[in-house]
Scaffold this motif. Structure first.
Motif, short mmCIF file in Angstrom:
data_model
loop_
_atom_site.label_atom_id
_atom_site.label_comp_id
_atom_site.label_asym_id
_atom_site.label_seq_id
_atom_site.Cartn_x
_atom_site.Cartn_y
_atom_site.Cartn_z
N SER A 50 90.98 91.35 -62.37
CA SER A 50 92.44 91.29 -62.61
C SER A 50 92.76 90.23 -63.66
CB SER A 50 93.19 90.98 -61.31
OG SER A 50 92.92 91.97 -60.35
N ALA A 100 96.69 93.08 -57.47
CA ALA A 100 95.58 92.36 -58.07
C ALA A 100 94.46 92.31 -57.05
CB ALA A 100 96.01 90.95 -58.45
N ARG A 120 96.05 88.59 -65.03
CA ARG A 120 96.85 87.63 -64.29
C ARG A 120 96.62 86.19 -64.72
NH1 ARG A 120 99.54 90.62 -60.67
NH2 ARG A 120 100.72 88.75 -60.29
#
Ligand code: ADP
Ligand code: MG
Length: 679
Positions: free
Chosen positions: A555, A487, A558
C-alpha cells in the motif's frame, strides 16, 4: 454562557447556537473570526447578459427580473420543484430549483436579483439549475463580485459565513495595525485593516493578491520572530562547557572498526565546538538514512563523560532505544563509560550511569540525573523550550553553590532531509550540521514498482535472498484490516506470507505489541532466527540490520516519499546488494508515476523537496501537532519570502528586543509552546 462568546454574539447572525458552532471551530472572539480566512475565492464579478450565456458548464452570473415563479410537488418523485423565468434587457432564461420549497416565499415576482449558476440547454432553451440568488444592491454579498468561499462546515454554510463577515466590515476596516509603521513601509505591505478587508471581500484579484502577500508575511514573520526569540533565550541561558579533547577523540576513533567519513568528521567537529560554549548548544544533525549519525553523537557523549558530565539519549521507540543500548555498549565499555537503558519496559545498567538511553518518556519519568549536560534526541524533535525547562537544573550543586541554573546542550538527529527552504522556515538560523555522504562505496539499492500482478517478483527475490541467508522486511501501513481504510495490514500480510513461504521463519512486529515481545522479535530478527519480518512503520526509524537486503512496501501510496526513503534505508546498510519493492494497492496512474519517481531517486533531499512541493510539510513532518508549522496563506517553498521575513524579524528585534512596541504581535509569540525541532 461562556464569557468568551459574548463578544461574538454582538455580531448580526451570531446567536448562541452559531456562537457554539464557532467555538467548535476554535473561533472564540472577534479576532479569531476575522482571522478565519476563506479557503478560496470565486470570481463572480462579471455580469453576463442572458443573450450572451452559453451552456459551457461554467458558472455565470446574470442580473435579471423574476417574471414568473411557481412551486409544485412532483407526483412521481414526491419532491418540490420551483420553476421561474428571469428576464433582462437581452433575453430570458428558465430557472429550476429542486426541493427548496421555501423559495416560494423568499423569491418575489418582479424583483431584480443576481442569479449565479451553471447554464444548461434543453428543448425549451437555456436554463439554470439550482442557481444561487441575491437581491440586487450596491453591496452584493454572494454574487456580482469576487466572493469568498469559507471552509465547509456542516452547520455553517459559506453563505452564512459571508453574512457574518459582512457584519464585521466596519470593525475590520478599523482593525489596528500590528506591525511597526516602519516595517509596513519598508516592505511595502498593505496596511492590516485593508488586507483583512480584502481577504474577505476582495475588490479585484490584484488587490486580493496583495492582501494575501501581506497576511502571509505576518505568518512567516511570526515564525521567524519566534525562532529568533528562542535563539536569544538560549543565548541568555547558562551551560557548562564540555571542553574539546582531541586526544580523547583520537582514542575513541581507534576503537572503531571503520574510519569516519569526512562529513562525519565535520559534523563531529561542529558538535564538539558547540558544546564547548558557555551557552547551551541547540544543533540539528541531519543526514540521510544510514549516513552514520549515531557514532558521531556517541563520541560527543563520551567527551561529556570525560569532563565529568552525564548525557541522555532519547529515541522515539523502545525498539530503537534498545538497539542503541546494545550497539553502543561495547564502545562505551571500552571507554570506561557506564551506560543504562531506561524505558517503560526496561531498566538495565547502574542508577548513576554516565549515559542514559531511553525513550522520550525519559524526561517525564523520575530518572535522577546528577549532572546532565548533554541531551541527544534521535529521530524526533518534539523539543521546545518547555521540555528544555523540564531538564533545567543545577548541574553541579556541590561545585556551584550559587543559585544559577544550567541547561544541558541539545543535539537532535534527523534522517528526514529537510529541504533548504523548509529548514530556513522552521529552524531559521538554528544550527544545522549535515552529513552529506554515506560511508564507503555501498551499492545503490535497486528499487522497483510492482503491481498486484507482478508482486511475485518481490516474493521470488525474498526467497532467493533468504536462501543466501539474508533477511527481508515486508511493510504495511495498518495493524489490522480496516473497514474504512483500503490498505494492507500487517496481520493480514503475516498470514499470507506464512502460507507463501511455509519453510521460512516469519515474524510480526507492530506498535500494538507488548514492549517485551517487540524486543524479543527484534532480537530474533537481529540474530537471524527470523528471516522475514512483517512490520508496520515502527521499523521506519533507525533500525540497523546490515544483513537485511530486501524490503517490500505494501500500500505504498499511503506513504510520503521521504518516509518511504526512510523505509528503504532499512536495507542497503552493508556492502550487500539490496532491493526495495513498492506495491500500491490502488492501480492509479498518478500514484504509479509518483512511485516511479521514487524508484528513480535515491537522494533523500530531492525526495523531500518533491514531497514538500506535492504534499506540503505534513508529508515530511507527520501529523502536525504544532500550530507553529501551519500556515493559512504563506508558502513553505517560497524561500525568498521566508528570507525577507527573517530579515524583518531580525531588524525588529534589534530595535525592540522584547517587542514592547508591538504588543499585539508579541502576544502571538509564545516561545514556550514553540517547537524547535520537529520531525
Ligand atoms: P543513521 O545515520 O541512519 O542513524 P547509523 O548511525 O545507524 O545511521 O549507521 C548506520 C550503519 O553504518 C551502522 O551500522 C554504523 O555502525 C555504520 N557506520 C557508521 N559510520 C560508518 C563509517 N564511517 N563507515 C562504515 N560504516 C559506518
Ligand atoms: Mg539513526
Amino acid at each position: 454562557m461562556a464569557v468568551t462568546t459574548l463578544g461574538l454574539q454582538s455580531i448580526p447572525y451570531v446567536g448562541p447556537k452559531i456562537a457554539e458552532i464557532l467555538a467548535d471551530l476554535n473561533i472564540k472572539n472577534i479576532d479569531d473570526l476575522i482571522y478565519y480566512f476563506p479557503r478560496a475565492w470565486e470570481d463572480l464579478s462579471q455580469i453576463i447578459a442572458i443573450a450572451d450565456l452559453v451552456p459551457s458548464g461554467d458558472k455565470f452570473t446574470i442580473r435579471a427580473k423574476l417574471a414568473a415563479i411557481s412551486t409544485f410537488r412532483s407526483p412521481i418523485k414526491r419532491m418540490y420543484l420551483t420553476q421561474a423565468r428571469a428576464v433582462d434587457d437581452s433575453g430570458q432564461i428558465s430557472l429550476i430549483w429542486f426541493n427548496q420549497p421555501y423559495l416560494r416565499t423568499s423569491l418575489k415576482k418582479d424583483k431584480e436579483y443576481f442569479f449565479t449558476g451553471k447554464v444548461d440547454k434543453n428543448r425549451n432553451g437555456l436554463q439554470m439549475i439550482n442557481p444561487n440568488f441575491e437581491t440586487v444592491s450596491d453591496t452584493p454579498l454572494h454574487s456580482g463580485r469576487i466572493i469568498p468561499v469559507y471552509p465547509e462546515h456542516k452547520n455553517i454554510s459559506s453563505k452564512m459565513f459571508r453574512r457574518i463577515m459582512k457584519g464585521l466590515v466596519k470593525t475590520i476596516s478599523q482593525w489596528p495595525e500590528i506591525l511597526p509603521a516602519a516595517v509596513v513601509k519598508k516592505y511595502k505591505l498593505l496596511p492590516l485593516n485593508n488586507a483583512l478587508t480584502e481577504i474577505h471581500f476582495p475588490m479585484s484579484l490584484e488587490t486580493l493578491q496583495t492582501a494575501k502577500d501581506r497576511l502571509a508575511f505576518d505568518e512567516l514573520l511570526t515564525t521567524q520572530l519566534t525562532i529568533q526569540q528562542i535563539k536569544n533565550y538560549l543565548k541568555k541561558q547558562a551551560a557548562h562547557p564540555i571542553p574539546t579533547d582531541v586526544g580523547l577523540v583520537k582514542k575513541v576513533l581507534e576503537q572503531l572498526p571503520f574510519k569516519l567519513t569526512d562529513s562525519q568528521k565535520q559534523a563531529l567537529w561542529e558538535i564538539l565546538q558547540d558544546i564547548s560554549q558557555k551557552s547551551p548548544a541547540s544543533r540539528l544533525l541531519e543526514g540521510d538514512v544510514g549516513s552514520g549519525k549515531t557514532i558521531v553523537v556517541a563520541i560527543a557523549m563520551i567527551a561529556a563523560k570525560q569532563s565529568g558530565f552525564q548525557s541522555a539519549m532519547m529515541a522515539p521507540t523502545e525498539v530503537l532505544a534498545n538497539q542503541h543500548f546494545d550497539k553502543l555498549k561495547p564502545l562505551f565499555d571500552k571507554m570506561n563509560t557506564t551506560v543504562a537503558l531506561r524505558t517503560n519496559a526496561f531498566n538495565k545498567g547502574p542508577g548513576d550511569a554516565d549515559i542514559v538511553i531511553g525513550t522520550h518518556a525519559l524526561i517525564y519519568n523520575n530518572v535522577q540525573f546528577k549532572n546532565l549536560n548533554l541531551v541527544v534526541i534521535d529521530e524526533q524533535h518534539r523539543f521546545g523550550v518547555k521540555q528544555r525547562e523540564a531538564l533545567k537544573h543545577k548541574t553541579h550543586p556541590d561545585k556551584h553553590p550559587s543559585d544559577q541554573e544550567f541547561l544541558p546542550h541539545f543535539i537532535s538527529l534527523t534522517a528526514t532531509p529537510i529541504p533548504r527552504s523548509l529548514a530556513l522556515g522552521i529552524f531559521g538560523d538554528l544550527d544545522i550540521s549535515i552529513i552529506a555522504s554515506k560511508p564507503s562505496q555501498r551499492p545503490r539499492i535497486i528499487t522497483q514498482v510492482l503491481t498486484e500482478k507482478t508482486r511475485k517478483v518481490a516474493y521470488q527475490k525474498i526467497l532467493e535472498e533468504v536462501k543466501k541467508n539474508h533477511q527481508a522486511f515486508i511493510v504495511a501501513p495498518l495493524i489490522k484490516e480496516s473497514k474504512t481504510i483500503s490498505a494492507k495490514s500487517v496481520e493480514q500480510e503475516f498470514e499470507h506470507i506464512k502460507n507463501e513461504f511455509p519453510n521460512v521463519k516469519v515474524g510480526l512486529l507492530h506498535g500494538g505489541l507488548d514492549a517485551v515481545i517487540k524486543q524479543k522479535i527484534m532480537k530474533d530478527f537481529e540474530s537471524g532466527k527470523i528471516k522475514v519480518l512483517v512490520s508496520t512503520t515502527v521499523i521506519e526509524v533507525g533500525i540497523d540490520i546490515p544483513n537485511a537486503t530486501v524490503i517490500s512496501i505494501e500500500s505504498a501510496e499511503r506513504f510520503g516519499l521521504a518516509q518511504m526513503h526512510q523505509l528503504r534505508g532499512r536495507v542497503g546498510r552493508s556492502d550487500l546488494q539490496s532491493y526495495c519493492y513498492v506495491i500500491p494497492s490502488l492501480d492509479d496512474e498518478l500514484i504509479i508515476r509518483r512511485l516511479e519517481e521514487f524508484a528513480k531517486l535515491d537522494d533523500g533531499f530531492k525526495l523531500a523537496e518533491l514531497d514538500l512541493k506535492t504534499r506540503g510539510p505534513g508529508a515530511l513532518f507527520g501529523q502536525l501537532q504544532a500550530g507553529f508549522i501551519k500556515y493559512k496563506l504563506a508558502d513553505w517553498t517560497n524561500t525568498e519570502a521566508i528570507k525577507i521575513a527573517r530579515n524583518a524579524a531580525r531588524e525588529m528585534l534589534e530595535k525592540d528586543p522584547e517587542l514592547t512596541q508591538s504588543p499585539m504581535l508579541a502576544s502571538r509569540i509564545n516561545i514556550n509552546d514553540a517547537i524547535m525541532h520537529r520531525e
